[in-house]
Scaffold this motif. Structure first.
Motif, short mmCIF file in Angstrom:
data_model
loop_
_atom_site.label_atom_id
_atom_site.label_comp_id
_atom_site.label_asym_id
_atom_site.label_seq_id
_atom_site.Cartn_x
_atom_site.Cartn_y
_atom_site.Cartn_z
N LEU A 17 -23.53 23.94 43.53
CA LEU A 17 -23.38 25.29 44.07
C LEU A 17 -21.98 25.46 44.66
N LEU A 18 -21.56 24.48 45.45
CA LEU A 18 -20.25 24.56 46.09
C LEU A 18 -19.13 24.61 45.05
N GLU A 19 -19.20 23.73 44.06
CA GLU A 19 -18.12 23.69 43.07
C GLU A 19 -18.02 24.99 42.29
N ASP A 20 -19.16 25.56 41.91
CA ASP A 20 -19.12 26.83 41.17
C ASP A 20 -18.57 27.95 42.04
N THR A 21 -18.98 27.99 43.31
CA THR A 21 -18.46 29.02 44.21
C THR A 21 -16.96 28.85 44.42
N TYR A 22 -16.54 27.60 44.59
CA TYR A 22 -15.11 27.31 44.75
C TYR A 22 -14.33 27.75 43.51
N GLU A 23 -14.85 27.51 42.33
CA GLU A 23 -14.16 27.87 41.10
C GLU A 23 -13.98 29.39 40.99
N VAL A 24 -14.95 30.15 41.49
CA VAL A 24 -14.80 31.61 41.50
C VAL A 24 -13.57 32.00 42.31
N VAL A 25 -13.45 31.42 43.51
CA VAL A 25 -12.33 31.76 44.39
C VAL A 25 -11.02 31.23 43.82
N ALA A 26 -11.02 29.99 43.35
CA ALA A 26 -9.79 29.38 42.85
C ALA A 26 -9.24 30.08 41.62
N GLY A 27 -10.09 30.79 40.90
CA GLY A 27 -9.65 31.48 39.70
C GLY A 27 -9.06 32.86 39.95
N LEU A 28 -9.07 33.32 41.20
CA LEU A 28 -8.55 34.64 41.52
C LEU A 28 -7.03 34.62 41.62
N GLU A 29 -6.39 35.65 41.08
CA GLU A 29 -4.96 35.79 41.23
C GLU A 29 -4.62 36.24 42.65
N LEU A 30 -3.50 35.78 43.14
CA LEU A 30 -2.98 36.17 44.46
C LEU A 30 -3.88 35.72 45.61
N VAL A 31 -4.78 34.77 45.34
CA VAL A 31 -5.66 34.22 46.38
C VAL A 31 -5.48 32.71 46.39
N THR A 32 -5.27 32.15 47.58
CA THR A 32 -5.17 30.70 47.74
C THR A 32 -6.50 30.16 48.24
N PRO A 33 -7.17 29.30 47.48
CA PRO A 33 -8.46 28.78 47.94
C PRO A 33 -8.26 27.74 49.04
N ALA A 34 -9.24 27.65 49.91
CA ALA A 34 -9.28 26.61 50.94
C ALA A 34 -10.73 26.21 51.11
N LEU A 35 -10.95 25.02 51.61
CA LEU A 35 -12.30 24.53 51.84
C LEU A 35 -12.49 24.33 53.33
N VAL A 36 -13.50 24.99 53.89
CA VAL A 36 -13.81 24.87 55.32
C VAL A 36 -15.02 23.96 55.46
N LEU A 37 -14.87 22.87 56.20
CA LEU A 37 -15.92 21.86 56.30
C LEU A 37 -16.51 21.79 57.69
N ASP A 38 -17.83 21.78 57.76
CA ASP A 38 -18.58 21.50 58.98
C ASP A 38 -19.91 20.90 58.53
N PRO A 39 -20.15 19.61 58.80
CA PRO A 39 -19.32 18.67 59.55
C PRO A 39 -18.02 18.33 58.83
N PRO A 40 -17.06 17.79 59.59
CA PRO A 40 -15.70 17.65 59.04
C PRO A 40 -15.55 16.59 57.97
N ASP A 41 -16.37 15.56 57.97
CA ASP A 41 -16.21 14.45 57.02
C ASP A 41 -17.18 14.62 55.86
N GLN A 42 -16.71 15.23 54.77
CA GLN A 42 -17.52 15.43 53.58
C GLN A 42 -16.66 15.15 52.34
N PRO A 43 -16.40 13.87 52.07
CA PRO A 43 -15.54 13.53 50.94
C PRO A 43 -16.07 14.02 49.60
#
Length: 205
Positions: free
Chosen positions: A24-50
């Motif tokens: 789910l996360l990867e597909d949602t991230y790919e939607v954002v990362a594919g947008l022009e003029l948008v820089t994707p970022a990942l917000v983590l909570d809890p902070p350690d999620q390799p």
């Protein structure tokens, strides 16, 4: 983009919960990362999620913040003048909806996409946050307001100093229960990781 904390997931039988969360996360991230003029970022909570970090493209900023206000502040510190925080369980979210959120910021300080059944799919805002919005997101009397808060949009609109400051983009859905799988459209492009994982499983009950 948000990677949720370790809340329980309503996972289809026979599917590993960790693999489902990451799909789910990867597909949602790919939607954002594919947008022009948008820089994707990942917000983590809890902070350690390799495992969550591993789904991002090289160079993606990783923000480790437990709250929406903290996440917005961190993104502003990275140079963002506006940002949209998106729930990580919307793998088939149309890019057009994200674009509408950012366009709404041309005339309002914030905009939201409400989820089917309550809560939010996404919250966009100009940065830095106006004081009233920051206060509404971290009000301890309300136990904070986040994307999972059922009445989040109502809370934010009630906190606004005047009507119209938190317009609503067209709504969408999140995959929080097994019944939510019925919203997935096999004919809709995208959500490839989720699609592959759900192959052979019925969509919805």
């Amino acid at each position: 983009m948000l990677a949720w904390p370790g809340r329980s997931l309503d996972v289809p039988p026979g599917i590993d919960p960790g693999e489902y969360r990451l799909a789910l996360l990867e597909d949602t991230y790919e939607v954002v990362a594919g947008l022009e003029l948008v820089t994707p970022a990942l917000v983590l909570d809890p902070p350690d999620q390799p495992d969550a970090e591993a789904v991002t493209w090289p160079g993606t900023p990783i923000v480790r913040e437990p709250s929406l206000t903290g996440a917005f502040a961190a993104l502003h510190a990275l140079g963002a003048e506006s940002a949209a925080l998106i729930a990580p369980d919307a793998p088939d979210l149309p890019p057009l909806l994200i674009g509408k959120l950012f366009r709404a910021l041309g005339s309002a300080p914030a905009a939201a996409c409400r989820a089917e059944g309550g809560a939010l799919v996404a919250l966009a805002a100009r940065l830095p946050l106006p004081a009233w919005l920051a206060a509404a997101l971290r009000d301890p009397a309300l136990r904070d307001t986040g994307l999972d808060t059922p009445d989040a949009l109502d809370r934010l609109r009630a906190a606004a100093p005047r009507p119209g400051l938190v317009p609503q983009a067209p709504g969408w859905h999140r995959l929080r229960t097994l019944d939510d799988l019925r919203f997935l459209d096999p004919g809709l492009e995208g959500w490839e990781n989720t699609r592959a994982l759900l192959e052979g499983h019925p969509l919805g009950r």
